[in-house]
Motif scaffolding. Structure first.
Motif, PDB file in Angstrom:
ATOM      1  N   ILE A  20      32.331   4.666  -8.777  1.00 52.54           N
ATOM      2  CA  ILE A  20      30.897   5.572  -8.788  1.00 52.54           C
ATOM      3  C   ILE A  20      29.595   5.330  -7.294  1.00 52.54           C
ATOM      4  O   ILE A  20      30.060   3.770  -7.452  1.00 52.54           O
ATOM      5  CB  ILE A  20      30.039   5.369  -9.859  1.00 52.54           C
ATOM      6  N   VAL A  21      29.159   6.219  -6.151  1.00 52.37           N
ATOM      7  CA  VAL A  21      28.578   5.673  -5.560  1.00 52.37           C
ATOM      8  C   VAL A  21      27.357   6.530  -6.213  1.00 52.37           C
ATOM      9  O   VAL A  21      27.637   7.136  -6.285  1.00 52.37           O
ATOM     10  CB  VAL A  21      28.913   7.081  -4.179  1.00 52.37           C
ATOM     11  N   THR A  22      26.484   5.860  -6.010  1.00 57.37           N
ATOM     12  CA  THR A  22      24.702   6.350  -6.933  1.00 57.37           C
ATOM     13  C   THR A  22      23.937   6.937  -5.749  1.00 57.37           C
ATOM     14  O   THR A  22      23.244   5.832  -4.832  1.00 57.37           O
ATOM     15  CB  THR A  22      24.573   5.299  -7.066  1.00 57.37           C
ATOM     16  N   LEU A  23      23.500   7.801  -5.636  1.00 55.97           N
ATOM     17  CA  LEU A  23      22.285   8.805  -4.685  1.00 55.97           C
ATOM     18  C   LEU A  23      21.174   8.258  -5.071  1.00 55.97           C
ATOM     19  O   LEU A  23      20.460   8.816  -6.287  1.00 55.97           O
ATOM     20  CB  LEU A  23      22.553  10.339  -4.004  1.00 55.97           C
ATOM     21  N   LEU A  24      20.365   8.079  -4.410  1.00 57.31           N
ATOM     22  CA  LEU A  24      18.643   7.664  -4.544  1.00 57.31           C
ATOM     23  C   LEU A  24      18.099   8.597  -3.494  1.00 57.31           C
ATOM     24  O   LEU A  24      17.757   9.041  -2.465  1.00 57.31           O
ATOM     25  CB  LEU A  24      18.094   6.001  -4.228  1.00 57.31           C
ATOM     26  N   THR A  25      17.054   9.466  -3.854  1.00 54.31           N
ATOM     27  CA  THR A  25      16.066  10.002  -3.510  1.00 54.31           C
ATOM     28  C   THR A  25      14.942  10.055  -2.916  1.00 54.31           C
ATOM     29  O   THR A  25      14.567   9.260  -4.585  1.00 54.31           O
ATOM     30  CB  THR A  25      16.364  12.211  -3.732  1.00 54.31           C
ATOM     31  N   VAL A  26      14.667   9.272  -2.641  1.00 54.38           N
ATOM     32  CA  VAL A  26      13.172   8.113  -2.625  1.00 54.38           C
ATOM     33  C   VAL A  26      11.886   8.825  -1.653  1.00 54.38           C
ATOM     34  O   VAL A  26      11.993   9.435  -0.765  1.00 54.38           O
ATOM     35  CB  VAL A  26      13.185   6.895  -1.689  1.00 54.38           C
ATOM     36  N   ASN A  27      11.209   9.197  -2.082  1.00 53.05           N
ATOM     37  CA  ASN A  27       9.727  10.223  -2.118  1.00 53.05           C
ATOM     38  C   ASN A  27       8.558   8.950  -2.387  1.00 53.05           C
ATOM     39  O   ASN A  27       8.345   8.544  -2.831  1.00 53.05           O
ATOM     40  CB  ASN A  27       9.515  11.229  -3.010  1.00 53.05           C
TER      41      ASN A  27
ATOM     42  N   GLY B  45       0.755  -1.363  -0.113  1.00 49.68           N
ATOM     43  CA  GLY B  45       0.020  -0.326   0.328  1.00 49.68           C
ATOM     44  C   GLY B  45       0.815   0.701  -0.138  1.00 49.68           C
ATOM     45  O   GLY B  45      -0.232   2.425  -0.268  1.00 49.68           O
ATOM     46  N   VAL B  46       2.158   1.470  -0.215  1.00 45.41           N
ATOM     47  CA  VAL B  46       2.919   2.588  -0.211  1.00 45.41           C
ATOM     48  C   VAL B  46       3.833   2.572  -1.435  1.00 45.41           C
ATOM     49  O   VAL B  46       4.308   1.677  -1.951  1.00 45.41           O
ATOM     50  CB  VAL B  46       3.992   2.315   1.285  1.00 45.41           C
ATOM     51  N   THR B  47       3.292   3.886  -1.807  1.00 42.04           N
ATOM     52  CA  THR B  47       3.820   4.135  -3.338  1.00 42.04           C
ATOM     53  C   THR B  47       4.987   4.994  -3.380  1.00 42.04           C
ATOM     54  O   THR B  47       4.697   6.057  -2.680  1.00 42.04           O
ATOM     55  CB  THR B  47       3.004   4.231  -4.985  1.00 42.04           C
ATOM     56  N   TYR B  48       6.291   3.912  -3.941  1.00 50.52           N
ATOM     57  CA  TYR B  48       7.162   5.357  -3.797  1.00 50.52           C
ATOM     58  C   TYR B  48       8.153   5.968  -5.380  1.00 50.52           C
ATOM     59  O   TYR B  48       7.737   5.252  -5.973  1.00 50.52           O
ATOM     60  CB  TYR B  48       8.910   4.469  -3.316  1.00 50.52           C
ATOM     61  N   SER B  49       8.547   7.251  -5.106  1.00 48.01           N
ATOM     62  CA  SER B  49       8.568   8.032  -6.680  1.00 48.01           C
ATOM     63  C   SER B  49      10.257   7.762  -6.369  1.00 48.01           C
ATOM     64  O   SER B  49      11.114   8.948  -5.253  1.00 48.01           O
ATOM     65  CB  SER B  49       8.210   9.537  -7.621  1.00 48.01           C
ATOM     66  N   THR B  50      11.191   7.155  -7.118  1.00 49.82           N
ATOM     67  CA  THR B  50      12.410   6.895  -6.731  1.00 49.82           C
ATOM     68  C   THR B  50      13.695   7.951  -8.112  1.00 49.82           C
ATOM     69  O   THR B  50      13.511   7.511  -8.745  1.00 49.82           O
ATOM     70  CB  THR B  50      13.285   5.801  -6.611  1.00 49.82           C
ATOM     71  N   THR B  51      14.587   9.148  -7.701  1.00 48.48           N
ATOM     72  CA  THR B  51      15.372   9.619  -8.892  1.00 48.48           C
ATOM     73  C   THR B  51      17.048   8.688  -8.308  1.00 48.48           C
ATOM     74  O   THR B  51      17.055   8.909  -7.021  1.00 48.48           O
ATOM     75  CB  THR B  51      14.688  10.750  -8.227  1.00 48.48           C
ATOM     76  N   ALA B  52      17.804   8.819  -9.236  1.00 55.13           N
ATOM     77  CA  ALA B  52      19.407   9.180  -8.984  1.00 55.13           C
ATOM     78  C   ALA B  52      20.152   9.275  -9.452  1.00 55.13           C
ATOM     79  O   ALA B  52      19.771  10.529 -10.434  1.00 55.13           O
ATOM     80  CB  ALA B  52      19.272   7.975  -9.467  1.00 55.13           C
ATOM     81  N   GLN B  53      21.461   9.788  -8.884  1.00 60.11           N
ATOM     82  CA  GLN B  53      22.394  10.735  -8.940  1.00 60.11           C
ATOM     83  C   GLN B  53      23.539  10.092  -9.073  1.00 60.11           C
ATOM     84  O   GLN B  53      23.938   8.793  -7.958  1.00 60.11           O
ATOM     85  CB  GLN B  53      22.776  12.196  -8.689  1.00 60.11           C
ATOM     86  N   ASN B  54      24.618   9.613  -9.870  1.00 59.43           N
ATOM     87  CA  ASN B  54      25.543   9.483  -9.534  1.00 59.43           C
ATOM     88  C   ASN B  54      27.082  10.687  -9.316  1.00 59.43           C
ATOM     89  O   ASN B  54      26.818  11.127 -10.163  1.00 59.43           O
ATOM     90  CB  ASN B  54      26.120   8.597 -11.062  1.00 59.43           C
ATOM     91  N   ILE B  55      27.285   9.803  -8.057  1.00 61.77           N
ATOM     92  CA  ILE B  55      28.532  10.640  -7.422  1.00 61.77           C
ATOM     93  C   ILE B  55      30.335  10.346  -7.442  1.00 61.77           C
ATOM     94  O   ILE B  55      30.149   8.932  -7.640  1.00 61.77           O
ATOM     95  CB  ILE B  55      28.352  11.421  -5.772  1.00 61.77           C
ATOM     96  N   THR B  56      30.837  11.087  -8.109  1.00 60.02           N
ATOM     97  CA  THR B  56      32.252  10.285  -8.086  1.00 60.02           C
ATOM     98  C   THR B  56      32.768  11.303  -6.707  1.00 60.02           C
ATOM     99  O   THR B  56      33.100  11.972  -6.428  1.00 60.02           O
ATOM    100  CB  THR B  56      32.949  11.094  -9.408  1.00 60.02           C
TER     101      THR B  56
END
Length: 228
Positions: free
Chosen positions: A219-226, A189-200
């Motif tokens: 590379i480290v990937t940063l996820l922003t999860v809303n 019942g929980v819906t997520y919207s996720t974007t990503a950025q690659n960080i060096t």
């Protein structure tokens, strides 16, 4: 080249990381995360043998607060194809990480495994045939409380191979997790919207000091999860 479901924006770590001097107390939830090295920590977890494994994915502290808890991360993991270990049985010693937040070295909060579409028993299959998995660490100490969740992701071999990491398994594991997370996902019942950025610039590339002698691309990937 990384192939993700959405375009991934590569940014320098200097844009995303607070540049406070050592010893300063960071403002709570003032940034997506804080560089563990600035607080005397590391972007590699301690594998217990003098070597490390990369913290190659970070869930941003600017994500929805309900994601940034143990229950929240576990539910998000189920939305992207991971679940708790088979019958809640963990074999092997937990690994620790120092996220530079004033807590020092802290053992993983949980280890989650690929569930092959079956949140109840799918991780038992992963334990037999191998697959993707990750260890979870929270940056919530008194000197750098970003609330971010650091993940050490890797793809492993099957039981016969003693679950060692596949060749290039740290980068492969990261990429597979990010691909499954991007966009809209849901569970219970929980819906997520996720974007990503690659960080060096957060961790060095190469195999020096890395467990199993497997090179990482840095590379480290940063996820922003809303939660939506």
């Amino acid at each position: 080249m990384l192939s993700y479901k959405l375009a991934v924006l590569c940014l320098s770590a200097s844009v995303l990381i607070a540049t406070n001097a050592l010893g300063a107390v960071f403002d709570k939830r003032a940034a997506a995360f804080f560089d563990p090295v600035l607080g005397g920590g590391s972007m590699f977890i301690d594998a217990g043998n003098g070597l490390g494994e990369p913290l190659n994915v970070i869930i941003s502290g600017l994500s929805s607060p309900d994601v940034l808890t143990l229950d929240g991360v576990t539910n998000f993991a189920r939305a992207i194809g991971f679940s708790q270990e088979c019958l809640d049985i963990h074999l092997g010693n937990p690994f620790s990480a120092n996220l530079g937040d004033g807590h020092g070295a802290v053992n993983q909060s949980v280890e989650l495994r690929q569930d092959f579409g079956d949140p109840a028993l799918g991780t038992c299959l992963e334990s037999l045939i191998g697959g993707n998995h990750f260890r979870v660490f929270f940056q919530n100490g008194p000197t750098a409380d970003s609330g971010a969740v650091f993940l050490a992701v890797s793809k492993e071999e099957d039981l016969e191979e003693n679950h060692t990491i596949v060749p290039d398994g740290y980068d492969i594991g990261r990429n597979l997790l990010v691909e499954s997370a991007l966009g809209t996902t849901s569970f219970s019942g929980v819906t997520y919207s996720t974007t990503a950025q690659n960080i060096t610039g957060l961790m060095p590339a190469g195999s020096a000091g890395v467990n199993h002698g497997i090179a990482v691309d840095g590379i480290v990937t940063l996820l922003t999860v809303n939660i939506v």
